[in-house]
Design an enzyme around this catalytic site. Sequence first.
Site, PDB file in Angstrom:
ATOM      1  N   ASN A 108      19.617 -26.758  44.673  1.00 49.80           N
ATOM      2  CA  ASN A 108      19.074 -26.165  43.449  1.00 49.80           C
ATOM      3  C   ASN A 108      19.166 -24.648  43.565  1.00 49.80           C
ATOM      4  OD1 ASN A 108      17.518 -25.981  40.966  1.00 49.80           O
ATOM      5  ND2 ASN A 108      15.743 -25.427  42.240  1.00 49.80           N
ATOM      6  N   HIS A 110      17.261 -21.264  42.300  1.00 50.46           N
ATOM      7  CA  HIS A 110      15.966 -20.867  41.744  1.00 50.46           C
ATOM      8  C   HIS A 110      15.867 -19.339  41.759  1.00 50.46           C
ATOM      9  CE1 HIS A 110      11.780 -21.258  40.641  1.00 50.46           C
ATOM     10  NE2 HIS A 110      11.481 -20.378  41.583  1.00 50.46           N
ATOM     11  N   SER A 137      17.319 -17.877  45.201  1.00 50.78           N
ATOM     12  CA  SER A 137      17.493 -18.720  46.390  1.00 50.78           C
ATOM     13  C   SER A 137      18.286 -19.964  46.012  1.00 50.78           C
ATOM     14  CB  SER A 137      16.122 -19.200  46.910  1.00 50.78           C
ATOM     15  OG  SER A 137      15.239 -18.127  47.132  1.00 50.78           O
ATOM     16  N   ASP A 146      10.880 -26.986  43.815  1.00 47.73           N
ATOM     17  CA  ASP A 146      11.436 -25.754  44.385  1.00 47.73           C
ATOM     18  C   ASP A 146      11.091 -25.624  45.873  1.00 47.73           C
ATOM     19  OD1 ASP A 146      12.580 -25.040  41.908  1.00 47.73           O
ATOM     20  OD2 ASP A 146      10.683 -24.160  41.255  1.00 47.73           O
TER      21      ASP A 146
HETATM   22  C1  GRF Z   1      18.965 -19.654  36.243  1.00 45.14           C
HETATM   23  O1  GRF Z   1      18.199 -18.489  36.285  1.00 45.14           O
HETATM   24  C2  GRF Z   1      18.619 -20.546  37.403  1.00 45.14           C
HETATM   25  O2  GRF Z   1      18.308 -19.833  38.548  1.00 45.14           O
HETATM   26  C3  GRF Z   1      17.407 -21.276  36.899  1.00 45.14           C
HETATM   27  O3  GRF Z   1      17.665 -21.489  35.543  1.00 45.14           O
HETATM   28  C4  GRF Z   1      18.578 -20.513  35.060  1.00 45.14           C
HETATM   29  C5  GRF Z   1      19.736 -21.267  34.506  1.00 45.14           C
HETATM   30  O4  GRF Z   1      20.686 -20.421  33.899  1.00 45.14           O
HETATM   31  N1  GRF Z   1      17.163 -22.456  37.696  1.00 45.14           N
HETATM   32  P1  GRF Z   1      22.082 -21.029  33.468  1.00 45.14           P
HETATM   33  O5  GRF Z   1      21.794 -22.245  32.577  1.00 45.14           O
HETATM   34  O6  GRF Z   1      22.860 -21.405  34.685  1.00 45.14           O
HETATM   35  O7  GRF Z   1      22.736 -19.927  32.667  1.00 45.14           O
END
Ligand code: GRF
Length: 220
Positions: A108, A110, A137, A146
Site C-alpha cells: 500500500n 500511504h 510510505s 496502514d
Molecule cells: C495518494 O495520496 C495515496 O498515497 C493515497 O491516496 C492517494 C491516491 O492518489 N493512498 P491517486 O489515486 O493514486 O492519484
Amino acid sequence: MTFPVAVLASGRGSNLAALIDAREAGKLPVDIVLVAGDKADAPALRNAEAHGIPTLALDPKSFPDRRAFDEALFANVAASGAQLVVLAGYMRILDAAVTARWTGRMINIHPSLLPKYRGLHTHRKVLKAGDTGHGASVHFVSAELDGGPVIAQTRIDVLPDDTEDSLAARLLPREHALLTACVGAIARGMIRERNGKVWLHDHPIARPLAIDGSGHLVAA
Ligand code: GRF
C-alpha cells in the site's frame, strides 16, 4: 511473462498512471494484469482501459458484508494470476482473513511517514502538529489499517506557508517515484517480506529504505 501485478484503486489513479508509464517506458518489469476497485466511475479504471488493461469494478452494495465483497474481489485478483497486489488509492478497509492470505504479496502507498498519521487527512494532521517534515510510505499490508512493515519512505520539508493542497501537490510526484521503485524492487526479487520484516536481498532492514535522485531504493 514478466511479473504479474494487480492494482486496486478507487479514484484518480495518478499512482496507477505512474506504474503504467514506467512499464511502457521499459523501466518496470511487470505486467499489470488487472485494475480493480469499488467505484465503476473511477478515473483509474478508465485510464487502465485506455491502456488495454483488464478492469473490474464491484459494487459493495451488491454484497451482504465486507468479507463477501473482499472474497469476490480477491477471487478475481487470484484468477488474474497476480503475484503482487498494489493498493494505490484504494479507499476501503480490507477484511482480515483476505489480507492474511496475501501477506507478503500486497503493498500500500500511504501519504505519511508511517507509523505517524494512519488513516485519512494526513496533510492536515502534519500541519496541525507543526511538523517540519512530511512524506509518504510504501508498506506491506497487514490486518492493521496502514500497518505492516514499511519498505521505503520519501521525505519533503514542510514550508511555512504550506497548505494541505500544497503539501499534497509537492508530495504526489514523490509518491509516484517511491511506488514505482518499490514495485520494481519486488518484481526483481530484491525486496520481500518474511516474519513480519522487510528483507533486502538476504538481510532484514533495520529502518525503511529511502529513494535517491535516480529513483533507486537506498539505505536511509
Ligand atoms: C495518494 O495520496 C495515496 O498515497 C493515497 O491516496 C492517494 C491516491 O492518489 N493512498 P491517486 O489515486 O493514486 O492519484
